[in-house]
Design a protein around this motif. Structure first.
Motif, mmCIF file in Angstrom:
data_model
loop_
_atom_site.group_PDB
_atom_site.id
_atom_site.type_symbol
_atom_site.label_atom_id
_atom_site.label_comp_id
_atom_site.label_asym_id
_atom_site.label_seq_id
_atom_site.Cartn_x
_atom_site.Cartn_y
_atom_site.Cartn_z
ATOM 1 N N VAL A 128 -29.015 7.654 21.116
ATOM 2 C CA VAL A 128 -27.821 7.480 20.348
ATOM 3 C C VAL A 128 -27.556 5.822 20.531
ATOM 4 O O VAL A 128 -27.297 5.258 21.459
ATOM 5 C CB VAL A 128 -26.577 8.173 20.962
ATOM 6 N N ARG A 129 -27.416 5.305 19.189
ATOM 7 C CA ARG A 129 -27.065 3.797 19.310
ATOM 8 C C ARG A 129 -25.828 3.609 18.702
ATOM 9 O O ARG A 129 -25.466 4.059 17.705
ATOM 10 C CB ARG A 129 -28.113 3.148 18.611
ATOM 11 N N LEU A 130 -24.596 3.158 19.536
ATOM 12 C CA LEU A 130 -23.222 3.095 18.851
ATOM 13 C C LEU A 130 -22.907 1.723 18.442
ATOM 14 O O LEU A 130 -23.046 0.712 19.280
ATOM 15 C CB LEU A 130 -22.494 3.351 19.909
ATOM 16 N N PHE A 131 -22.384 1.632 17.362
ATOM 17 C CA PHE A 131 -21.810 0.399 17.009
ATOM 18 C C PHE A 131 -20.191 0.665 16.474
ATOM 19 O O PHE A 131 -20.009 1.295 15.451
ATOM 20 C CB PHE A 131 -22.664 -0.261 15.513
ATOM 21 N N GLY A 148 -22.994 -2.774 19.050
ATOM 22 C CA GLY A 148 -22.052 -3.452 18.513
ATOM 23 C C GLY A 148 -20.739 -3.437 18.724
ATOM 24 O O GLY A 148 -20.064 -2.357 18.843
ATOM 25 N N LYS A 149 -20.000 -4.433 18.845
ATOM 26 C CA LYS A 149 -18.728 -4.339 19.643
ATOM 27 C C LYS A 149 -17.648 -5.041 18.618
ATOM 28 O O LYS A 149 -16.383 -5.288 19.326
ATOM 29 C CB LYS A 149 -18.632 -5.116 20.958
ATOM 30 N N ASN A 150 -17.717 -5.553 17.582
ATOM 31 C CA ASN A 150 -16.860 -6.063 16.678
ATOM 32 C C ASN A 150 -17.530 -5.942 15.217
ATOM 33 O O ASN A 150 -18.444 -5.599 15.010
ATOM 34 C CB ASN A 150 -16.585 -7.740 16.930
ATOM 35 N N CYS A 154 -21.180 -4.755 13.893
ATOM 36 C CA CYS A 154 -21.214 -3.572 13.323
ATOM 37 C C CYS A 154 -21.985 -3.667 11.923
ATOM 38 O O CYS A 154 -22.699 -2.833 11.440
ATOM 39 C CB CYS A 154 -20.099 -2.778 13.243
ATOM 40 N N LEU A 155 -21.828 -4.619 11.157
ATOM 41 C CA LEU A 155 -22.363 -4.958 9.981
ATOM 42 C C LEU A 155 -23.765 -5.446 10.186
ATOM 43 O O LEU A 155 -24.848 -4.860 9.565
ATOM 44 C CB LEU A 155 -21.495 -6.178 9.217
ATOM 45 N N THR A 160 -29.969 -3.313 11.238
ATOM 46 C CA THR A 160 -30.698 -2.918 12.563
ATOM 47 C C THR A 160 -31.408 -1.241 11.929
ATOM 48 O O THR A 160 -32.518 -1.112 12.313
ATOM 49 C CB THR A 160 -30.120 -2.579 13.600
ATOM 50 N N LEU A 161 -30.232 -0.662 11.551
ATOM 51 C CA LEU A 161 -30.736 0.745 10.933
ATOM 52 C C LEU A 161 -31.657 0.696 10.128
ATOM 53 O O LEU A 161 -32.781 1.538 9.977
ATOM 54 C CB LEU A 161 -29.337 1.616 10.730
ATOM 55 N N ASN A 162 -31.418 -0.083 8.928
ATOM 56 C CA ASN A 162 -32.467 -0.247 7.776
ATOM 57 C C ASN A 162 -33.838 -0.627 8.195
ATOM 58 O O ASN A 162 -34.668 -0.256 7.884
ATOM 59 C CB ASN A 162 -31.857 -0.931 6.566
ATOM 60 N N ASP A 163 -33.890 -1.603 9.217
ATOM 61 C CA ASP A 163 -35.068 -1.982 9.579
ATOM 62 C C ASP A 163 -35.875 -0.872 10.172
ATOM 63 O O ASP A 163 -36.959 -0.720 10.280
ATOM 64 C CB ASP A 163 -34.754 -3.172 10.686
ATOM 65 N N GLU A 164 -35.111 -0.306 11.214
ATOM 66 C CA GLU A 164 -35.694 0.839 11.837
ATOM 67 C C GLU A 164 -36.364 1.924 10.828
ATOM 68 O O GLU A 164 -37.469 2.401 11.082
ATOM 69 C CB GLU A 164 -34.733 1.617 12.832
ATOM 70 N N ILE A 165 -35.566 2.196 9.677
ATOM 71 C CA ILE A 165 -35.881 3.103 8.772
ATOM 72 C C ILE A 165 -37.248 2.555 7.996
ATOM 73 O O ILE A 165 -38.259 3.124 7.837
ATOM 74 C CB ILE A 165 -35.090 3.281 7.729
ATOM 75 N N LYS A 166 -37.154 1.210 7.614
ATOM 76 C CA LYS A 166 -38.420 0.585 7.215
ATOM 77 C C LYS A 166 -39.570 0.696 7.735
ATOM 78 O O LYS A 166 -40.711 0.718 7.600
ATOM 79 C CB LYS A 166 -37.999 -0.666 6.639
ATOM 80 N N ASN A 167 -39.490 0.402 9.352
ATOM 81 C CA ASN A 167 -40.270 0.363 10.123
ATOM 82 C C ASN A 167 -41.200 1.640 10.314
ATOM 83 O O ASN A 167 -42.685 1.866 10.099
ATOM 84 C CB ASN A 167 -40.058 -0.275 11.557
ATOM 85 N N ARG A 168 -40.270 2.854 10.255
ATOM 86 C CA ARG A 168 -40.928 4.148 10.208
ATOM 87 C C ARG A 168 -41.753 4.389 8.828
ATOM 88 O O ARG A 168 -42.732 4.979 8.949
ATOM 89 C CB ARG A 168 -40.080 4.930 10.679
#
Length: 293
Positions: A128-131, A148-150, A154-155, A160-168
């Motif tokens: 789990v990665r929390l922003f 992500g703490k502000n 968080c934007l 980061t999320l999209n980079d992970e998806i594209k990498n997969r």
């Protein structure tokens, strides 16, 4: 007071007023000094009570017109609202969620319950990665470490999320070459790459994010807490009167039931143990109401 709008069920009316246009601050206690006099002047059943709504930014006057019929007993409410002990199993099977609710509705604890349920029921290891833009505030009740703490971080979390998806995708030799806007791309593609996502916000409207439509959000499971359930139902089924009437009738019954339980126990929205409910809409399943843990 500058009247904004009114809601009524025939028994009780809530009249909403703008107060920020006044030259001085208007507070609840000042208005409630005249509650009994207003009752007599307006010839209504009970003193008129004023309370400020932080989620709407408006002062609310509650006017009781006539007594409501006796409330539904617990055995009847269970027919239209699932108990909280079924929540974990009910939400664990879907990994793309949208959680909405007004101020202090319980969005973050609900999202954490969903994340915990997915983790517990998954046959794979879950990270789990929390922003969290509310990190460090009194509303920060997360048990996960925040990356992500502000707002700015968080934007970046969406990138980061999209980079992970594209990498997969690249590892699977995906032929997709066009990256759609961050949120829409994540909502559409996350599950294809074994990535879950829980998005939290105050508004249940489809276009709260520019250019997003109901069709786009239909790829996610929806969890709308409290009053947001009514707003979601009114928008989602506005062209289907039979379905709309059925869900709104259930909503009114459930809302009144939990309001009565909280009143009987003297619980306010900020108290531990305050009863809350949500409307759950999961793709390819019949929507339902459920009490929150």
């Amino acid at each position: 007071l500058d009247r904004s709008f009114m809601e009524t069920d025939g028994y009780e009316s809530k009249i909403y007023f703008q107060i920020d246009r006044n030259p001085r601050q208007i507070v609840e206690s000042e208005l409630n000094e005249r509650s009994e006099e207003l009752q007599q002047f307006c010839r209504v059943l009970k003193p008129i009570i004023f309370k400020y709504s932080g989620s709407k930014g408006l002062m609310v006057a509650t006017v009781t017109l006539k007594e409501k019929p006796k409330g539904e007993p617990l055995s009847d409410i269970s027919r239209i609202c699932k108990p909280h002990n079924l929540f974990k199993a009910a939400v664990a099977g879907y990994e793309r969620w949208r959680v909405t609710g007004g101020s202090q509705a319980g969005k973050s604890p609900t999202a954490q319950f969903i994340a915990d349920a997915i983790t517990a029921y998954s046959s794979k290891e879950v990270k789990v990665r929390l922003f969290n833009p509310q990190h460090g505030s009194k509303k920060d009740n997360w048990n996960y470490r925040a990356e992500g703490k502000n707002a700015e971080e968080c934007l970046k979390g969406f990138s980061t999320l999209n980079d992970e998806i594209k990498n997969r995708q690249s590892k699977k030799r995906s032929t997709s070459t066009k990256v759609r806007p961050s949120l829409l791309y994540a909502v559409k593609q996350a599950s294809h790459q074994d990535v879950g996502i829980i998005i939290i916000g105050q508004s249940s409207a489809a276009n709260v994010v520019s250019k997003m439509t109901w069709s786009d959000w239909n790829s996610t499971a929806q969890c709308h807490i409290g009053e947001n359930a009514k707003l979601f139902i009114e928008n989602r089924w506005k062209n289907e009167s039979v379905q709309l009437d059925e869900y709104l009738k259930q909503y009114a019954t459930i809302r009144d039931f939990y309001q009565r339980k909280n009143d009987e126990l003297g619980l306010t929205i900020s108290d531990y143990g305050y009863f809350r409910f949500a409307f759950i809409a999961i793709p390819n399943q019949k929507p339902y109401f459920i009490e929150l843990p």
